[in-house]
Design a protein around this motif. Structure first.
Motif, PDB file in Angstrom:
ATOM      1  N   ASP A  22     -30.277  -5.181 -12.774  1.00 49.00           N
ATOM      2  CA  ASP A  22     -28.868  -5.878 -12.499  1.00 49.00           C
ATOM      3  C   ASP A  22     -28.896  -7.099 -11.706  1.00 49.00           C
ATOM      4  O   ASP A  22     -28.208  -8.115 -11.892  1.00 49.00           O
ATOM      5  CB  ASP A  22     -27.997  -4.668 -12.042  1.00 49.00           C
ATOM      6  CG  ASP A  22     -27.591  -3.702 -13.019  1.00 49.00           C
ATOM      7  OD1 ASP A  22     -27.647  -3.816 -14.209  1.00 49.00           O
ATOM      8  OD2 ASP A  22     -27.249  -2.685 -12.420  1.00 49.00           O
ATOM      9  N   GLU A  23     -29.835  -6.903 -10.523  1.00 48.22           N
ATOM     10  CA  GLU A  23     -29.674  -8.203  -9.746  1.00 48.22           C
ATOM     11  C   GLU A  23     -30.464  -9.494 -10.182  1.00 48.22           C
ATOM     12  O   GLU A  23     -29.916 -10.385 -10.113  1.00 48.22           O
ATOM     13  CB  GLU A  23     -30.635  -7.723  -8.511  1.00 48.22           C
ATOM     14  CG  GLU A  23     -29.890  -6.824  -7.316  1.00 48.22           C
ATOM     15  CD  GLU A  23     -31.219  -6.312  -6.559  1.00 48.22           C
ATOM     16  OE1 GLU A  23     -30.847  -6.403  -5.188  1.00 48.22           O
ATOM     17  OE2 GLU A  23     -32.242  -6.264  -6.757  1.00 48.22           O
ATOM     18  N   LEU A  24     -31.401  -8.986 -11.252  1.00 50.35           N
ATOM     19  CA  LEU A  24     -32.142 -10.023 -12.374  1.00 50.35           C
ATOM     20  C   LEU A  24     -30.923 -10.742 -13.015  1.00 50.35           C
ATOM     21  O   LEU A  24     -30.901 -12.173 -12.927  1.00 50.35           O
ATOM     22  CB  LEU A  24     -33.142  -9.567 -13.022  1.00 50.35           C
ATOM     23  CG  LEU A  24     -33.585 -10.450 -14.028  1.00 50.35           C
ATOM     24  CD1 LEU A  24     -34.431 -11.632 -13.223  1.00 50.35           C
ATOM     25  CD2 LEU A  24     -34.666  -9.763 -14.877  1.00 50.35           C
ATOM     26  N   ARG A  25     -29.966  -9.994 -13.790  1.00 55.71           N
ATOM     27  CA  ARG A  25     -29.234 -10.647 -14.574  1.00 55.71           C
ATOM     28  C   ARG A  25     -28.110 -11.484 -13.605  1.00 55.71           C
ATOM     29  O   ARG A  25     -27.819 -12.638 -14.109  1.00 55.71           O
ATOM     30  CB  ARG A  25     -28.167  -9.497 -15.136  1.00 55.71           C
ATOM     31  CG  ARG A  25     -28.930  -8.644 -16.248  1.00 55.71           C
ATOM     32  CD  ARG A  25     -29.456  -9.429 -17.525  1.00 55.71           C
ATOM     33  NE  ARG A  25     -30.084  -8.592 -18.135  1.00 55.71           N
ATOM     34  CZ  ARG A  25     -31.633  -9.045 -18.246  1.00 55.71           C
ATOM     35  NH1 ARG A  25     -32.064 -10.320 -17.845  1.00 55.71           N
ATOM     36  NH2 ARG A  25     -32.356  -8.500 -19.251  1.00 55.71           N
ATOM     37  N   HIS A  26     -27.823 -10.937 -12.405  1.00 54.88           N
ATOM     38  CA  HIS A  26     -26.757 -11.714 -11.466  1.00 54.88           C
ATOM     39  C   HIS A  26     -27.446 -13.176 -11.096  1.00 54.88           C
ATOM     40  O   HIS A  26     -26.942 -14.077 -11.179  1.00 54.88           O
ATOM     41  CB  HIS A  26     -26.607 -10.823 -10.494  1.00 54.88           C
ATOM     42  CG  HIS A  26     -25.763 -11.510  -9.525  1.00 54.88           C
ATOM     43  ND1 HIS A  26     -24.391 -11.977  -9.499  1.00 54.88           N
ATOM     44  CD2 HIS A  26     -25.868 -11.895  -8.188  1.00 54.88           C
ATOM     45  CE1 HIS A  26     -23.738 -12.588  -8.585  1.00 54.88           C
ATOM     46  NE2 HIS A  26     -24.762 -12.610  -7.547  1.00 54.88           N
ATOM     47  N   LEU A  27     -28.712 -13.059 -10.539  1.00 52.67           N
ATOM     48  CA  LEU A  27     -29.375 -14.210 -10.241  1.00 52.67           C
ATOM     49  C   LEU A  27     -29.870 -15.047 -11.309  1.00 52.67           C
ATOM     50  O   LEU A  27     -29.658 -16.322 -11.122  1.00 52.67           O
ATOM     51  CB  LEU A  27     -30.738 -13.713  -9.664  1.00 52.67           C
ATOM     52  CG  LEU A  27     -30.684 -12.687  -8.300  1.00 52.67           C
ATOM     53  CD1 LEU A  27     -31.929 -12.141  -7.845  1.00 52.67           C
ATOM     54  CD2 LEU A  27     -30.140 -13.788  -7.356  1.00 52.67           C
ATOM     55  N   GLU A  28     -29.819 -14.651 -12.490  1.00 56.84           N
ATOM     56  CA  GLU A  28     -30.148 -15.410 -13.754  1.00 56.84           C
ATOM     57  C   GLU A  28     -28.712 -16.263 -13.961  1.00 56.84           C
ATOM     58  O   GLU A  28     -28.727 -17.442 -14.215  1.00 56.84           O
ATOM     59  CB  GLU A  28     -30.684 -14.867 -15.006  1.00 56.84           C
ATOM     60  CG  GLU A  28     -31.881 -14.435 -14.913  1.00 56.84           C
ATOM     61  CD  GLU A  28     -32.553 -13.462 -16.130  1.00 56.84           C
ATOM     62  OE1 GLU A  28     -31.704 -12.874 -16.785  1.00 56.84           O
ATOM     63  OE2 GLU A  28     -33.475 -13.493 -16.372  1.00 56.84           O
TER      64      GLU A  28
END
Length: 185
Positions: free
Chosen positions: A151-157
């Protein structure tokens, strides 16, 4: 760590826009512009020195640059450096200063220069996209190493993509301003 990746990407994207702006300053638009002499260096007592450090450069008329050397003995060296440069301008030496007359651009030449601006803008966009790709790859490595969640990855992307969109719009705006300058008679 993750914020550092995004901040680094944003900073590098801004620098891509700044680099484009510096490159576009070197394109002559039919008007006198002091920055066209930024890359011209003259031999000053055995040292290659930028002309803008050896002389006062003024714009007395819309299409004329007046170069007045601080040391009159460097006048010939400045004149030879301008001849040797890729500016395509012929200096006029009056014994105390050099005048550079910028010729009026033809319509065809204006369109060629506008195409060159578009090409350089596209190169800047490619640089921005490469920075985006590097940031995304680094984030994915962080996720694989279990440093961040999916989820953090998607937000950061999404944050990286927003920064990319901003940088791309900035590049387009810079190119548009230069194209308008070129196409204005």
């Amino acid at each position: 760590m993750v914020n550092a990746i995004i901040n680094d990407a944003k900073e590098r994207m801004e620098k891509a826009g700044e680099a484009l702006q510096r490159e576009l300053q070197n394109i002559r638009a039919g008007r006198a512009n002091v920055s066209i002499l930024n890359r011209v260096e003259a031999d000053y007592y055995g040292v290659m020195t930028p002309i803008n450090q050896m002389a006062a450069i003024q714009i007395p008329e819309a299409r004329v640059l007046l170069i007045t050397p601080y040391d009159k003995s460097s006048l010939d060296a400045i004149e030879h450096a301008i001849y040797a440069s890729d500016l395509g301008l012929t200096p006029s030496n009056d014994g105390s200063a050099i005048r550079l007359v910028i010729p009026q651009l033809t319509e065809e030449r204006r369109k060629e220069l506008a195409k060159e601006v578009k090409g350089q803008a596209e190169n800047a966009k490619v640089a921005v996209r490469n920075i985006r790709r590097d940031a995304m790859d680094t984030l994915k490595k962080q996720q694989k190493a279990s440093d961040i969640t999916e989820d953090e990855l998607r937000h950061l992307e999404e944050q990286v993509q927003k920064a990319t969109d901003v940088a791309t719009k900035n590049v387009d705006a810079i190119a548009k301003v230069k194209e308008e300058e070129l196409l204005t008679i």
